[in-house]
Design a protein around this motif. Structure first.
Motif, short mmCIF file in Angstrom:
data_model
loop_
_atom_site.label_atom_id
_atom_site.label_comp_id
_atom_site.label_asym_id
_atom_site.label_seq_id
_atom_site.Cartn_x
_atom_site.Cartn_y
_atom_site.Cartn_z
N ARG A 14 0.83 -1.13 -0.07
CA ARG A 14 0.05 -0.02 0.06
C ARG A 14 0.85 1.19 0.06
NH1 ARG A 14 -4.65 2.20 0.71
NH2 ARG A 14 -6.36 0.82 1.82
N ALA A 15 2.01 1.01 0.53
CA ALA A 15 2.75 2.45 0.82
C ALA A 15 3.30 2.52 -0.61
CB ALA A 15 4.06 2.06 1.75
N GLU A 21 1.38 7.34 -6.11
CA GLU A 21 0.08 8.32 -6.60
C GLU A 21 0.38 9.45 -6.26
OE1 GLU A 21 -3.12 6.26 -4.26
OE2 GLU A 21 -3.78 5.23 -5.90
N LYS A 22 1.09 9.76 -4.99
CA LYS A 22 1.21 11.12 -4.64
C LYS A 22 2.32 11.78 -5.32
CE LYS A 22 3.29 13.45 -0.59
NZ LYS A 22 4.74 13.47 0.07
N ASP A 23 3.27 11.00 -5.83
CA ASP A 23 4.48 11.66 -6.71
C ASP A 23 4.09 11.58 -8.07
OD1 ASP A 23 5.79 11.82 -4.33
OD2 ASP A 23 7.16 10.17 -4.63
#
Length: 106
Positions: A14-15, A21-23
């Motif tokens: 998940r990390a 997704e964030k980057d």
């Protein structure tokens, strides 16, 4: 299928997914192939149902999610989901589906 189960079966954390997704970075080639393997499996099941009869109301994604979580005698009691983290495992799972459609495995 929960997101946790899906990611776990694909060998993705998940990390890692959250970070990508964030980057806004793409999955690696290997990660992408594993995700595409699930999509291919869903497409295969949909095609099997369409070939066999009326697909009205059938949800291939839900069926695949349920099927992946059930232990199979053909896999020594393991779940198909436990094979989805490698290309070879995905190929084996796809072959099991093909055999069940043809009646080669009951």
């Amino acid at each position: 299928m929960s997101k946790e189960l899906l990611l776990g079966s694909l060998g993705l954390s998940r990390a890692t997914i959250s970070r990508k997704e964030k980057d806004e970075t793409a999955l690696s080639k290997d990660e992408s192939e594993r995700v595409l393997g699930i999509a291919t499996l869903i497409g295969k099941v949909q095609a099997m149902v369409e070939e066999s009869g009326d697909p009205t109301g059938f949800n291939a994604a839900h069926w695949v999610a349920d099927w992946l979580a059930k232990p199979l005698p053909a896999l020594g009691g393991a779940t198909p989901a436990s094979y989805m983290d490698t290309f070879e495992g995905q190929k084996l799972v796809t072959e099991l589906l093909s055999m069940s459609q043809s009646g080669a495995y009951a």
